[in-house]
Design a protein around this motif. Structure first.
Motif, PDB file in Angstrom:
ATOM      1  N   GLY A 234       2.285  10.572 -18.749  1.00 24.84           N
ATOM      2  CA  GLY A 234       1.288   9.518 -18.886  1.00 24.84           C
ATOM      3  C   GLY A 234       0.851   9.320 -20.324  1.00 24.84           C
ATOM      4  O   GLY A 234       0.712   8.189 -20.803  1.00 24.84           O
ATOM      5  N   LEU A 235       0.640  10.446 -20.994  1.00 18.20           N
ATOM      6  CA  LEU A 235       0.239  10.351 -22.399  1.00 18.20           C
ATOM      7  C   LEU A 235       1.354   9.725 -23.247  1.00 18.20           C
ATOM      8  O   LEU A 235       1.118   8.872 -24.107  1.00 18.20           O
ATOM      9  CB  LEU A 235      -0.111  11.751 -22.925  1.00 18.20           C
ATOM     10  N   GLU A 236       2.551  10.182 -22.953  1.00 19.89           N
ATOM     11  CA  GLU A 236       3.706   9.670 -23.698  1.00 19.89           C
ATOM     12  C   GLU A 236       3.836   8.154 -23.514  1.00 19.89           C
ATOM     13  O   GLU A 236       4.087   7.419 -24.462  1.00 19.89           O
ATOM     14  CB  GLU A 236       4.959  10.370 -23.163  1.00 19.89           C
ATOM     15  N   VAL A 237       3.630   7.727 -22.283  1.00 24.10           N
ATOM     16  CA  VAL A 237       3.786   6.306 -21.971  1.00 24.10           C
ATOM     17  C   VAL A 237       2.793   5.453 -22.749  1.00 24.10           C
ATOM     18  O   VAL A 237       3.156   4.433 -23.352  1.00 24.10           O
ATOM     19  CB  VAL A 237       3.629   6.070 -20.458  1.00 24.10           C
ATOM     20  N   ILE A 238       1.526   5.889 -22.752  1.00 21.78           N
ATOM     21  CA  ILE A 238       0.527   5.033 -23.392  1.00 21.78           C
ATOM     22  C   ILE A 238       0.668   5.020 -24.907  1.00 21.78           C
ATOM     23  O   ILE A 238       0.439   3.993 -25.558  1.00 21.78           O
ATOM     24  CB  ILE A 238      -0.911   5.408 -22.936  1.00 21.78           C
ATOM     25  N   PHE A 239       1.062   6.149 -25.450  1.00 25.39           N
ATOM     26  CA  PHE A 239       1.349   6.139 -26.882  1.00 25.39           C
ATOM     27  C   PHE A 239       2.478   5.159 -27.180  1.00 25.39           C
ATOM     28  O   PHE A 239       2.453   4.419 -28.158  1.00 25.39           O
ATOM     29  CB  PHE A 239       1.748   7.552 -27.361  1.00 25.39           C
ATOM     30  N   GLY A 240       3.483   5.199 -26.290  1.00 20.92           N
ATOM     31  CA  GLY A 240       4.642   4.310 -26.467  1.00 20.92           C
ATOM     32  C   GLY A 240       4.264   2.841 -26.437  1.00 20.92           C
ATOM     33  O   GLY A 240       4.787   2.028 -27.196  1.00 20.92           O
TER      34      GLY A 240
ATOM     35  N   LYS B  87      -3.720  10.406 -13.473  1.00 22.32           N
ATOM     36  CA  LYS B  87      -4.528  10.910 -12.367  1.00 22.32           C
ATOM     37  C   LYS B  87      -3.784  11.906 -11.505  1.00 22.32           C
ATOM     38  O   LYS B  87      -4.323  12.461 -10.573  1.00 22.32           O
ATOM     39  CB  LYS B  87      -4.998   9.747 -11.492  1.00 22.32           C
ATOM     40  N   SER B  88      -2.513  12.107 -11.826  1.00 24.15           N
ATOM     41  CA  SER B  88      -1.701  12.970 -10.972  1.00 24.15           C
ATOM     42  C   SER B  88      -2.090  14.426 -11.119  1.00 24.15           C
ATOM     43  O   SER B  88      -2.620  14.841 -12.134  1.00 24.15           O
ATOM     44  CB  SER B  88      -0.240  12.795 -11.354  1.00 24.15           C
ATOM     45  N   LYS B  89      -1.774  15.175 -10.092  1.00 22.35           N
ATOM     46  CA  LYS B  89      -2.090  16.589 -10.151  1.00 22.35           C
ATOM     47  C   LYS B  89      -1.023  17.336 -10.942  1.00 22.35           C
ATOM     48  O   LYS B  89      -1.272  18.412 -11.458  1.00 22.35           O
ATOM     49  CB  LYS B  89      -2.182  17.162  -8.730  1.00 22.35           C
ATOM     50  N   LYS B  90       0.159  16.760 -10.968  1.00 22.33           N
ATOM     51  CA  LYS B  90       1.260  17.457 -11.632  1.00 22.33           C
ATOM     52  C   LYS B  90       1.146  17.332 -13.138  1.00 22.33           C
ATOM     53  O   LYS B  90       0.929  16.253 -13.686  1.00 22.33           O
ATOM     54  CB  LYS B  90       2.606  16.865 -11.200  1.00 22.33           C
ATOM     55  N   ARG B  91       1.320  18.447 -13.785  1.00 22.50           N
ATOM     56  CA  ARG B  91       1.179  18.496 -15.229  1.00 22.50           C
ATOM     57  C   ARG B  91       2.225  17.644 -15.919  1.00 22.50           C
ATOM     58  O   ARG B  91       1.946  16.902 -16.870  1.00 22.50           O
ATOM     59  CB  ARG B  91       1.280  19.945 -15.705  1.00 22.50           C
ATOM     60  N   LYS B  92       3.432  17.692 -15.385  1.00 23.04           N
ATOM     61  CA  LYS B  92       4.515  16.918 -15.991  1.00 23.04           C
ATOM     62  C   LYS B  92       4.188  15.426 -16.005  1.00 23.04           C
ATOM     63  O   LYS B  92       4.462  14.721 -16.968  1.00 23.04           O
ATOM     64  CB  LYS B  92       5.794  17.143 -15.170  1.00 23.04           C
TER      65      LYS B  92
ATOM     66  N   GLY C 205       0.790  -1.233   0.000  1.00 24.79           N
ATOM     67  CA  GLY C 205       0.000   0.000   0.000  1.00 24.79           C
ATOM     68  C   GLY C 205       0.819   1.278   0.000  1.00 24.79           C
ATOM     69  O   GLY C 205       0.444   2.261   0.624  1.00 24.79           O
ATOM     70  N   GLU C 206       1.906   1.265  -0.707  1.00 23.14           N
ATOM     71  CA  GLU C 206       2.717   2.477  -0.766  1.00 23.14           C
ATOM     72  C   GLU C 206       2.022   3.559  -1.579  1.00 23.14           C
ATOM     73  O   GLU C 206       1.085   3.275  -2.327  1.00 23.14           O
ATOM     74  CB  GLU C 206       4.070   2.154  -1.423  1.00 23.14           C
ATOM     75  N   SER C 207       2.505   4.761  -1.412  1.00 19.75           N
ATOM     76  CA  SER C 207       1.861   5.884  -2.084  1.00 19.75           C
ATOM     77  C   SER C 207       2.064   5.803  -3.579  1.00 19.75           C
ATOM     78  O   SER C 207       2.997   5.176  -4.064  1.00 19.75           O
ATOM     79  CB  SER C 207       2.473   7.193  -1.585  1.00 19.75           C
ATOM     80  N   LYS C 208       1.133   6.506  -4.265  1.00 27.78           N
ATOM     81  CA  LYS C 208       1.235   6.533  -5.723  1.00 27.78           C
ATOM     82  C   LYS C 208       2.584   7.081  -6.148  1.00 27.78           C
ATOM     83  O   LYS C 208       3.163   6.654  -7.138  1.00 27.78           O
ATOM     84  CB  LYS C 208       0.103   7.436  -6.298  1.00 27.78           C
ATOM     85  N   LYS C 209       3.062   8.022  -5.376  1.00 20.50           N
ATOM     86  CA  LYS C 209       4.323   8.670  -5.735  1.00 20.50           C
ATOM     87  C   LYS C 209       5.445   7.637  -5.819  1.00 20.50           C
ATOM     88  O   LYS C 209       6.219   7.602  -6.781  1.00 20.50           O
ATOM     89  CB  LYS C 209       4.654   9.730  -4.685  1.00 20.50           C
TER      90      LYS C 209
END
Lengths: 412, 573
Positions: free
Chosen positions: A288-294, A278-283, A246-250
């Motif tokens: 995330g988008l880059e990963v799924i395209f990849g 789902k992260s609040k950080k824009r980066k 149950g570690e944090s998402k971070k």
């Protein structure tokens, strides 16, 4: 055929060896055995300093033949390997270890264990020091078998526990196995190498006895120690452990970073993308988008609904928010030349619709945004969908039509 | 000095042992009589005594354990001669010819061989008539020099067996050799004296066979050796009990490669010169080795028409190689190219084939097609020889035999039954390895499936045989050459007007070693095939035959070549 009619001992054995190799490649085991009998006398004249001398060659070839030959029983193999153990002191532990592997493959766990113990007790002057690595491996495999015993005892206990029966001896046995296993497994983890088998067992043991801190330490070391060879699995194991606890998402995201760099097509990347999105950080969302395209660059994911829905979801969100359309544009730039043929062909439109409606839905959404409503994929699938009166396709059609400007921005 | 008759053999032929006892040179019987007056000349050099003593393991200086390398070779020759006799060679070979050659060799070489310290006598060789004149100022190679001959030690695991590495020679074990003079034997400065080697035993045999003009060619002889009919490889394991081998002896007597034709032949020539032999008995046209006879044999073996024999004889006559003066060996005569009878005969056949069929990958097939046509129409009488048919038959046989031979090379067994150790402290290792080999062979032998027992092929002069009784038409002996011949000025001539030379110019053999250079790339496939056939039969690289072919061609077309040196190697006949 050779024009040469000279023949020396050395040449004769070279030629013999090539006959053996040919026979083996053609799976003619009897013929290979026949020629091997003639090759064996080279052991008597083994005074070469070649990388691999005759006795080692005989060991390896003989093992292969006995494994595949119809009359090669494990008993034959055993007596052969015992002979080989005496033939080369410098290889002694290696031969022992491989023998153990053969026994394990044949399901002879007890014999394997006995051989490991025997090998562990072997001492031979400076050879013991030279063959230290092999010795560590032998100990590690013994640790592994101890772990297996432990697991067996554990299961027995759990069963008995259910039945309400208690068994002190089994429990004690179990703890003793644990101790033996843990010692050896920890030892091997100190040496740089790929120890997936061992690390999983060790972590299992440590978790069971509640030693989470040590387990975490082991996994961290395994993943991040630069002396160890790069191993994607190490990161997977660490991630799985952190998730279990149950570690944090971070920290979960941080655990998957290196995996993304090394294996962008890994299945965990979908989870990774979802978490990032789902992260609040824009980066992070950008990543995330880059990963799924990849992920979808790889053929293995072409028909995976989860992957496509992950992408579709992210794209939909961007389209609706009207923010960061340029992200999509950036990702699409390097893909617009080949994704249409790769994912969005007319043939695939037909096939996806026939085989997997959900898949075609998700893909159509993506296609509609990236290629516009007039692209063949979208047209074909949405047409079919509307024809079949599936509600969501009608909604989809409206959605894509409505957000045509986005498409134009991406295309333009 | 001592003139009593020997109790064993009644001879009066005494020598002295190191220990100063008299022994009979004829039968090696050792007496207890010692020389009364000990001449200081005969005190053995102290160092020598150390060597010979440390070799013996037992306490008593038993005379019987001492043996010299020459004795070993003598034994080998004896065995080889016996084997040849069993193969049908006349008994004279063993009893007279070979024996006399060997005696002469010992005499000739002993005179130079005596780099021996005072006191060492040449025992056991009753043939040796020359007195053992001891040169006390002789240069004795120092022990240190000997030690430096030893090569680096093999590593822990890899035993030096015998051939190339020598074990570390410590002071205590000292020089290891069963024979008394094993170490001296291998000294490099012995080369000029034509030191005896195992290949040279075959040179001796061949020389004797040649002297007697026996029907055995050198390629036959070497083939018999490889097939195991003539002792060569592990013959030392049959040495008499007293001759114990170890250490350097193995380097001398243990062979790890097949005998090489060139080497044996050249040594034979050297030997003949060294022994100051006179002109050998003439090779006349009734001798087996004469090209007229040997060609017939090879034609039969190659399954070629008998009619070709006329042609080989014609070529022989034309270039005068049928003369006794050309064919007979005259030792020491370097001006004539020494004749290799088997190669010569094979090359003659190749030349004749080229004369009649051209062998340029076109003409021979053309001729074959004509012959085929004719044979279809006319079934009477002997068929015309069809090159194509012959090619197919020979090729398939040759491929089968070559494949067999290649497998035999891979399966060749080198080790002898008795395990050998370089030195006593290697014994246990060697035995252990031997046991391992035996175990492995047992285990994998069982897995070999139905393996035919290894039988030695019966010794035969013919490797390929064809019978006219076969109705499948695979025997070409009786076939006719009519289709390719024509009458010209009353003589039969080939229809083929052309000929191509294997080489434009013959190289100087002394400079580049070969008169011609066989390159597979440039020559027609049919020619390669024919060379391949004879290469197999003679067990020689095709280049040897090609060399001889070129030499013959240049003799044959000498006039034409001298007239106009052409760049083009095609000649109009």
């Amino acid at each position: 055929s050779s024009h040469e009619h000279k023949l020396s001992f050395r040449k004769s054995k070279e030629v013999c060896l090539s006959y053996i190799q040919d026979a083996m490649l053609q799976k003619q085991w009897e013929r290979a055995a026949e020629f091997l009998t003639f090759y064996t006398e080279s052991v008597e004249k083994d005074f070469s300093r070649d990388y691999m001398g005759p006795s080692e060659i005989i060991w390896r070839i003989g093992t292969e033949i006995l494994c595949h030959h119809s009359q090669g029983s494990i008993k034959e193999l055993n007596s052969f390997i015992e002979l080989m153990k005496t033939s080369g002191i410098k290889r002694y532990l290696k031969v022992c270890l491989e023998h153990v592997f053969h026994l394990l493959c044949n399901g002879l766990i007890d014999e394997a264990y006995q051989n490991l113990c025997l090998a562990e007790s072997w001492r031979h002057g400076e050879q013991t020091v030279i063959q230290d690595k092999e010795m560590k491996l032998i100990q590690a495999y013994r640790g592994l078998l101890d772990y297996c015993s432990w697991a067996k005892q554990k299961n027995i206990l759990l069963e008995h526990g259910q039945d309400g029966l208690e068994d002190m001896s089994v429990e004690q046995e179990m703890h003793s196995c644990f101790r033996k296993a843990a010692v050896n497994l920890k030892e091997i983890m100190k040496i740089p190498g790929v120890w997936d088998v061992f690390v999983k067992c060790l972590v299992d043991l440590l978790e069971f006895y509640g030693d989470h801190a040590e387990a975490r330490q082991v996994l961290n070391d395994y993943a991040y120690n630069s002396k160890f060879p790069a191993n994607p699995n190490a990161h997977v194991y660490l991630y799985q452990f952190l998730k279990r606890h149950g570690e944090s998402k971070k920290s979960l995201i941080s655990a998957l970073k290196v995996l993304h760099d090394t294996v962008p097509s890994h299945e965990l990347m979908i989870d990774f993308s979802t978490m990032l999105q789902k992260s609040k950080k824009r980066k992070k969302r950008r990543l995330g988008l880059e990963v799924i395209f990849g992920v979808l660059d790889y053929a293995g994911w072409k028909e995976n609904v989860k992957a496509w829905s992950c992408l579709a979801r992210q794209m939909k969100q961007i389209v609706l928010s009207e923010k960061h359309v340029d992200w999509i544009k950036q990702e699409w730039n390097s893909r617009k030349d080949w994704w249409p043929a790769f994912h969005f062909s007319r043939y695939l439109a037909k096939r996806n619709w026939q085989e997997n409606e959900s898949l075609s839905y998700e893909k159509a959404l993506v296609a509609g945004i990236l290629l516009g409503k007039d692209c063949k994929y979208f047209k074909s699938v949405s047409h079919q969908g509307c024809k079949a009166q599936v509600k969501r396709f009608r909604i989809l059609k409206k959605f894509v039509n409505k957000h045509r400007p986005v498409y134009l921005r991406i295309a333009g | 000095d001592f003139n009593e008759r020997c109790v064993q053999c009644s001879e009066v032929n005494w020598g002295l042992t190191d220990g100063g006892k008299f022994y009979c040179r004829s039968c090696h019987n050792v007496t207890e009589r010692t020389r009364e007056v000990v001449n200081t000349d005969f005190i053995p050099n102290a160092r020598v005594q150390t060597i010979s003593k440390s070799v013996k393991n037992q306490e008593e200086t038993d005379r019987d354990c001492e043996w010299y390398v020459c004795e070993g070779f003598q034994f080998v020759l004896k065995k080889q001669a016996e084997a040849l006799e069993a193969l049908g060679v006349c008994p004279q070979m063993k009893d007279e010819v070979l024996y006399n050659f060997w005696r002469r060799y010992l005499q000739k070489s002993k005179q130079a061989y005596c780099n021996r310290p005072p006191g060492e006598t040449v025992q056991a060789l009753s043939v040796c008539d020359s007195s053992t004149d001891v040169d006390s100022e002789a240069d004795r190679p120092s022990l240190h020099h000997y030690f430096s001959l030893s090569e680096s030690e093999g590593d822990l695991e890899t035993d030096c067996s015998f051939a190339s590495t020598a074990s570390k020679i410590s002071e205590s074990t000292s020089v290891c050799s069963g024979s008394v003079d094993g170490n001296l034997y291998l000294m490099k400065n012995q080369k000029e004296k034509l030191r005896m080697t195992m290949p040279m035993t075959l040179s001796f045999c061949y020389m004797a066979l040649l002297w007697l003009r026996e029907p055995v060619t050198l390629s036959d002889l070497l083939r018999f050796v490889v097939e195991g009919h003539i002792p060569y490889f592990n013959v030392f394991q049959h040495f008499p009990e007293k001759m114990k081998l170890c250490g350097l002896d193995l380097k001398i007597f243990c062979i790890e490669s097949w005998p090489v034709y060139e080497e044996v032949h050249n040594k034979m020539l050297e030997l003949a010169a060294f022994l100051d032999l006179p002109r050998f008995p003439d090779i006349t046209d009734s001798c087996f080795l004469h090209p007229d006879v040997l060609c017939m044999k090879y034609l039969m073996e190659a399954n070629l028409p008998d009619e070709l024999h006329n042609w080989t004889c014609r070529v022989v006559k034309k270039i005068c190689i049928g003369e006794a003066d050309f064919l007979t060996l005259v030792p020491g005569n370097k001006s004539t190219r020494n004749v290799k009878y088997d190669v010569l005969a094979a090359a003659l056949i190749v030349v004749v084939l080229k004369l009649l069929f051209l062998l340029d990958d076109h003409y021979e097939w053309l001729l074959s097609d004509f012959a085929e046509e004719r044979n279809k129409k006319n079934k009477e009488g002997s068929p015309y020889f069809e090159f194509k048919k012959w090619y197919k038959v020979i090729k398939s046989s040759l491929d089968v035999e070559q494949k067999k031979l290649d497998e035999e090379r891979a399966k060749y067994v080198w080790r002898c039954e008795k395990p050998l150790f370089y030195s006593a402290n290697m014994k246990s290792k060697v035995l252990k390895r031997r046991q391992m080999v035996v175990n492995l062979q047992n285990q994998f032998g069982k897995l070999s499936g139905s393996v035919r027992p290894a039988e030695k092929p019966n010794p035969s002069s013919f490797q390929l045989s064809w019978s006219e009784e076969n109705t499948d038409g695979t025997c070409f002996h009786g076939h006719s050459l009519k289709g390719i011949l024509q009458e010209k000025h009353g003589l039969l001539a080939a229809m083929n007007p052309d000929y191509w030379l294997g080489t434009i110019k013959l190289c100087n053999e002394k400079v580049c070693g070969h008169p011609a250079h066989y390159r597979e790339v440039d020559l027609p496939q049919s020619y390669h095939f024919v060379l391949r056939l004879f290469s197999f039969l003679l067990r020689l690289h095709p280049s040897y035959i090609h060399d001889e072919v070129c030499v013959i061609e240049h003799k044959l077309f000498n006039k034409k070549l001298c007239k106009k040196p052409k760049a083009n190697i095609r000649v109009r006949k």
